[in-house]
Every structure is written in C-alpha cells, then in structure tokens.
Design a protein around this motif. Structure first.
Motif, PDB file in Angstrom:
ATOM      1  N   SER A 197       0.834  -1.207   0.000  1.00  0.00           N
ATOM      2  CA  SER A 197       0.000   0.000   0.000  1.00  0.00           C
ATOM      3  C   SER A 197       0.865   1.252   0.000  1.00  0.00           C
ATOM      4  O   SER A 197       1.554   1.553   0.975  1.00  0.00           O
ATOM      5  CB  SER A 197      -0.899  -0.006   1.240  1.00  0.00           C
ATOM      6  N   THR A 198       0.852   1.977  -1.126  1.00  0.00           N
ATOM      7  CA  THR A 198       1.567   3.251  -1.269  1.00  0.00           C
ATOM      8  C   THR A 198       0.704   4.190  -2.108  1.00  0.00           C
ATOM      9  O   THR A 198      -0.326   3.789  -2.660  1.00  0.00           O
ATOM     10  CB  THR A 198       2.928   3.058  -1.972  1.00  0.00           C
ATOM     11  N   THR A 220      -4.461  -5.198   0.093  1.00  0.00           N
ATOM     12  CA  THR A 220      -3.097  -4.664   0.101  1.00  0.00           C
ATOM     13  C   THR A 220      -2.425  -5.020   1.424  1.00  0.00           C
ATOM     14  O   THR A 220      -3.081  -5.462   2.374  1.00  0.00           O
ATOM     15  CB  THR A 220      -3.083  -3.137  -0.090  1.00  0.00           C
ATOM     16  N   ILE A 221      -1.109  -4.816   1.486  1.00  0.00           N
ATOM     17  CA  ILE A 221      -0.359  -5.008   2.721  1.00  0.00           C
ATOM     18  C   ILE A 221       0.425  -3.735   3.030  1.00  0.00           C
ATOM     19  O   ILE A 221       0.726  -2.943   2.140  1.00  0.00           O
ATOM     20  CB  ILE A 221       0.612  -6.204   2.641  1.00  0.00           C
ATOM     21  N   ASP A 222       0.762  -3.558   4.279  1.00  0.00           N
ATOM     22  CA  ASP A 222       1.586  -2.417   4.676  1.00  0.00           C
ATOM     23  C   ASP A 222       2.991  -2.597   4.119  1.00  0.00           C
ATOM     24  O   ASP A 222       3.546  -3.705   4.122  1.00  0.00           O
ATOM     25  CB  ASP A 222       1.632  -2.315   6.201  1.00  0.00           C
ATOM     26  N   ALA A 223       3.586  -1.500   3.648  1.00  0.00           N
ATOM     27  CA  ALA A 223       4.919  -1.566   3.058  1.00  0.00           C
ATOM     28  C   ALA A 223       5.981  -1.989   4.066  1.00  0.00           C
ATOM     29  O   ALA A 223       7.070  -2.435   3.667  1.00  0.00           O
ATOM     30  CB  ALA A 223       5.286  -0.213   2.459  1.00  0.00           C
ATOM     31  N   SER A 224       5.682  -1.903   5.354  1.00  0.00           N
ATOM     32  CA  SER A 224       6.662  -2.308   6.375  1.00  0.00           C
ATOM     33  C   SER A 224       6.976  -3.795   6.288  1.00  0.00           C
ATOM     34  O   SER A 224       8.083  -4.219   6.642  1.00  0.00           O
ATOM     35  CB  SER A 224       6.149  -1.964   7.773  1.00  0.00           C
ATOM     36  N   HIS A 225       6.026  -4.597   5.813  1.00  0.00           N
ATOM     37  CA  HIS A 225       6.283  -6.037   5.670  1.00  0.00           C
ATOM     38  C   HIS A 225       7.340  -6.289   4.590  1.00  0.00           C
ATOM     39  O   HIS A 225       8.172  -7.191   4.719  1.00  0.00           O
ATOM     40  CB  HIS A 225       4.993  -6.776   5.335  1.00  0.00           C
ATOM     41  N   VAL A 226       7.285  -5.509   3.532  1.00  0.00           N
ATOM     42  CA  VAL A 226       8.305  -5.596   2.482  1.00  0.00           C
ATOM     43  C   VAL A 226       9.654  -5.162   3.047  1.00  0.00           C
ATOM     44  O   VAL A 226      10.684  -5.811   2.815  1.00  0.00           O
ATOM     45  CB  VAL A 226       7.919  -4.720   1.280  1.00  0.00           C
TER      46      VAL A 226
END
Length: 258
Positions: A197-198, A220-226
């Motif tokens: 998610s951005t 979507t997923i939070d970019a922190s997981h990436v």
C-alpha cells in the motif's frame, strides 16, 4: 570507517527511490537496523524532508542525494558522493521505478515506453554497474544488491506492457548479477512485491482492471512487511543469498485463473 557486522552496524546502504512509498519504508527499516542510509531520487525537497524525518524517527544517519537513475552521468555523480563520504557501499537496493496509466498497448507513446525502461531497467543496470566497481575495490570486498522486481516480474496486469517488460527483465539482471558477482563476494537477490500500500498503488485497493475485463478492489499489505523482508535479506552473510522472494497480500488474485 567502522568495522562492518552482520547486524548492519557500520554498514552503508543506498536505496534508490528512497524518499517515498516502499523505498521510504525500506530506508526506515535499514536505518533502524543500524545502517547509514543514502536515499536517492529526483526530487530534492522530498528527499531532504524524508532524510530528516527518518533520522529523527530512527536515530540513524540518512543522506539525501538527488539523482536520475536513468542518466549515466547522474548515477556516476551519486556513487562519487558515496565513495567520497563513506569509502564503501555494503547494500544497494534498486527500488526506483515508474509506471504509466493503464492504456491499450497501441495507444502507448514511445516517450512513455522509453521513460519506463529508463527508470525501471536502465536505472537498475547503471546503479548495479557502479556498485560493482565500488564493491570490487573496497576492503573488505563485496556487498549485496537487492532488486525490486514486483510480482509483474512473473504475472502481468492488463495494459501494462512496458512496466511488465521491465520487471521481467529485472529477473534476468538479477540472475546475471548474482552469477557475475560470485567471484567478488557480491550477492544479488530480488524481492517481488504484491500490492504493498503506497500512493503509487492506491487505486488497487479501490478499483482496478482485472484479467477478465471486470474491475475489483484488491487487498493490500503495509509496506513495512516488504521492508522487514529486505532487512532479512540484507542481514544474511555474503555466503548466503535469497535469489527471489515474493511478499504479497495473501488474498490478492495473483495465484489462479482469471
């Protein structure tokens, strides 16, 4: 320079496209893990604001350096700054990339095609080339390169030919880099991201064209997981490598027919 270590203390990282979105999340996570982080991008104001905010949030050192990764002279200047200030580079994250609005292939302009190739593929190559030169010559020798491949490296969305072509090509660049880097203790891997998610992917969570012609909202997923996954890849010793990793929203419609 301080001694490098497996947990990132004393190590230097460069994140292209590091001022916004996934790049900013990766930069924050690397700073929290002990890296000094060079954040690069084209917009000076965005980079400088990001570097200041990330330094305050993490207590780490962040350096903002404006560069156009598609321009050889600009990339050379970026690496000159890194070499002059730090004398080495331990981690390159080739994250910079762009896309264009979804349009039928026959309506895509040549200018848009070239712009996407320049930012997504040529930029990754130019940064990799400069990283090789520095990583081969520094002491201790070697380093790691992580490429943002996207799930488009294997599975396209409709009307995304140039973006998909560059991401498929990134897989080839990753493998060639991993092979050519063996002799010099340079490891290279690729992270394929699905629906982080951005601002760039905001439309995915509301309404986006599917392969069957319908429109649907996707998870979507939070970019922190990436970012956490990148830190894991970065913390491996150079004798170990994650060649490819996919981090995606569990329920996104990537796996299956449609």
């Amino acid at each position: 320079m301080s001694e490098t270590s497996s947990n990132g203390r004393g190590k230097i990282a460069l994140v292209t496209g590091g001022g916004t979105g996934v790049g900013r999340a990766i930069s924050r996570a690397l700073g929290s893990a002990g890296y000094a982080v060079v954040v690069s991008g084209r917009r000076v104001d965005v980079l400088e604001r990001a570097a200041a905010e990330l330094a305050e949030e993490t207590g780490a050192e962040f350096l903002a350096v404006s560069a156009d990764v598609g321009d050889p002279a600009s990339v050379c200047a970026l690496f000159d700054v890194i070499s002059d200030k730090y004398g080495r580079l331990d981690l390159l994250v080739n994250n910079a990339g762009i896309n264009v609005p979804s349009v039928p292939m026959e309506e895509l302009s040549f200018e848009h095609w070239n712009a996407i190739l320049g930012a997504n593929l040529t930029g990754a190559f130019l940064c990799t080339q400069q990283a090789f030169r520095l990583m081969k010559s520094q002491s201790p020798r070697g380093g790691r390169i992580i490429n943002n491949g996207s799930v488009s490296a294997t599975t396209p969305r409709p009307n995304t030919a140039p973006y998909t072509a560059t991401k498929h090509a990134i897989t080839g660049l990753t493998k060639s880099t991993a092979l050519d880097g063996r002799e010099f203790d340079i490891a290279c891997g690729q992270i394929d991201i699905g629906n982080a998610s951005t601002d760039m992917t905001r439309a995915i969570s509301t309404n986006i064209l599917q392969a069957n012609g319908s429109y649907a909202a996707e998870p979507t997923i939070d970019a922190s997981h990436v970012a956490d996954a990148v830190v894991y890849m970065a913390h491996l010793p150079l004798s170990a490598n994650v060649l490819t990793m996919t981090v995606m929203a569990t329920k996104m419609p990537l796996v299956g027919r449609g």
